[in-house]
Design an enzyme around this catalytic site. Structure first.
Site, short mmCIF file in Angstrom:
data_model
loop_
_atom_site.label_atom_id
_atom_site.label_comp_id
_atom_site.label_asym_id
_atom_site.label_seq_id
_atom_site.Cartn_x
_atom_site.Cartn_y
_atom_site.Cartn_z
N GLN A 1 -35.00 -22.39 -23.56
CA GLN A 1 -35.10 -21.41 -22.13
C GLN A 1 -34.31 -22.26 -21.15
O GLN A 1 -34.40 -21.87 -20.10
CB GLN A 1 -36.64 -21.65 -22.05
N CYS B 1 -44.14 -14.89 -21.01
CA CYS B 1 -43.04 -15.99 -21.27
C CYS B 1 -42.42 -16.52 -19.94
O CYS B 1 -42.09 -15.57 -19.05
CB CYS B 1 -42.10 -15.41 -22.03
N LEU B 2 -42.17 -17.76 -19.61
CA LEU B 2 -41.52 -17.97 -18.33
C LEU B 2 -40.15 -17.43 -18.18
O LEU B 2 -39.53 -17.40 -17.21
CB LEU B 2 -41.43 -19.38 -18.50
N GLY C 1 -46.26 -23.05 -22.38
CA GLY C 1 -45.07 -23.70 -23.43
C GLY C 1 -43.65 -23.56 -22.91
O GLY C 1 -43.59 -22.59 -21.87
N HIS D 1 -44.81 -18.65 -30.68
CA HIS D 1 -43.97 -18.30 -29.82
C HIS D 1 -42.67 -18.99 -29.40
O HIS D 1 -41.69 -18.69 -29.34
CB HIS D 1 -44.77 -17.78 -28.85
N GLU D 2 -43.09 -20.35 -29.40
CA GLU D 2 -42.20 -21.35 -28.90
C GLU D 2 -41.02 -21.60 -29.94
O GLU D 2 -39.67 -21.79 -29.76
CB GLU D 2 -42.81 -22.78 -28.51
N HIS E 1 -38.59 -19.13 -29.92
CA HIS E 1 -37.37 -19.17 -29.23
C HIS E 1 -36.27 -20.11 -29.77
O HIS E 1 -35.30 -19.87 -29.51
CB HIS E 1 -37.96 -20.17 -27.90
NI NI Z 1 -41.34 -17.96 -23.97
#
Ligand code: NI
Length: 169
Positions: free
Chosen positions: A51, A92-93, A46, A134-135, A138
């Protein structure tokens, strides 16, 4: 399409609240294509526009094994979240190399617009439900480590700073 740089925690730009998308036009479609390329290249499941330092309500997700089922959520709104919760291991990226348990609703229903401008509702459970929550966090300027204890957060910041210093060498 272009691969875009991903902001790394604790970058303050990750705290920005994303604005709604007014219209799904060619610009948004190009953004979605870039986000998908960036997510697949980084082996993520995701990615939120936040991000990549774009503060608009756009999320891309693919939790499929074959990595061939992209899900695009523009202006996602949580319609319903189950009172039942589960603790899942999240990564998470924007927080490379860190994984920890976060308690979230087991299932959710979300209304969102896709990359063609079609509105629809999605019901999700399991990993997809976790990923959607989660997304969407963000987009509100929240990174999953904010759910962890202050001590853990400090350790994570130290670890990431050390990794970045080593990378620059
Ligand atoms: Ni993330």
């Amino acid at each position: 399409m272009a691969k875009l740089p991903i902001l790394c925690y604790p970058d303050p730009r990750l705290l920005k609240v994303a604005q709604p998308v007014a219209k799904v036009d060619a610009r948004i479609q190009a953004l979605v294509a870039d986000m998908l390329e960036t997510m697949y290249d980084a082996n993520g499941i995701g990615l939120a526009a936040t991000q990549i330092d774009v503060h608009e309500r756009v999320v891309v997700i693919d939790t499929s094994e074959e990595r061939d089922q992209p899900l695009v959520l523009i202006n996602p709104e949580l319609v319903w979240a189950s009172p039942e919760t589960q603790v899942g291991e999240e990564g998470c990226l924007s927080v490379p190399g860190i994984y920890d348990g976060v308690e979230r609703s087991t299932s959710v229903r979300v209304r969102a617009t896709d990359q063609h401008g079609q509105s629809r509702e999605i019901e999700a459970d399991g990993m997809l439900a976790i990923c959607i929550q989660h997304e969407m966090d963000h987009l509100m300027g929240k990174v999953f480590v904010e759910y962890l204890s202050p001590l853990k957060r400090t350790r994570i910041k130290t670890k990431i700073a050390k990794a970045q210093r080593e990378e620059r060498r």
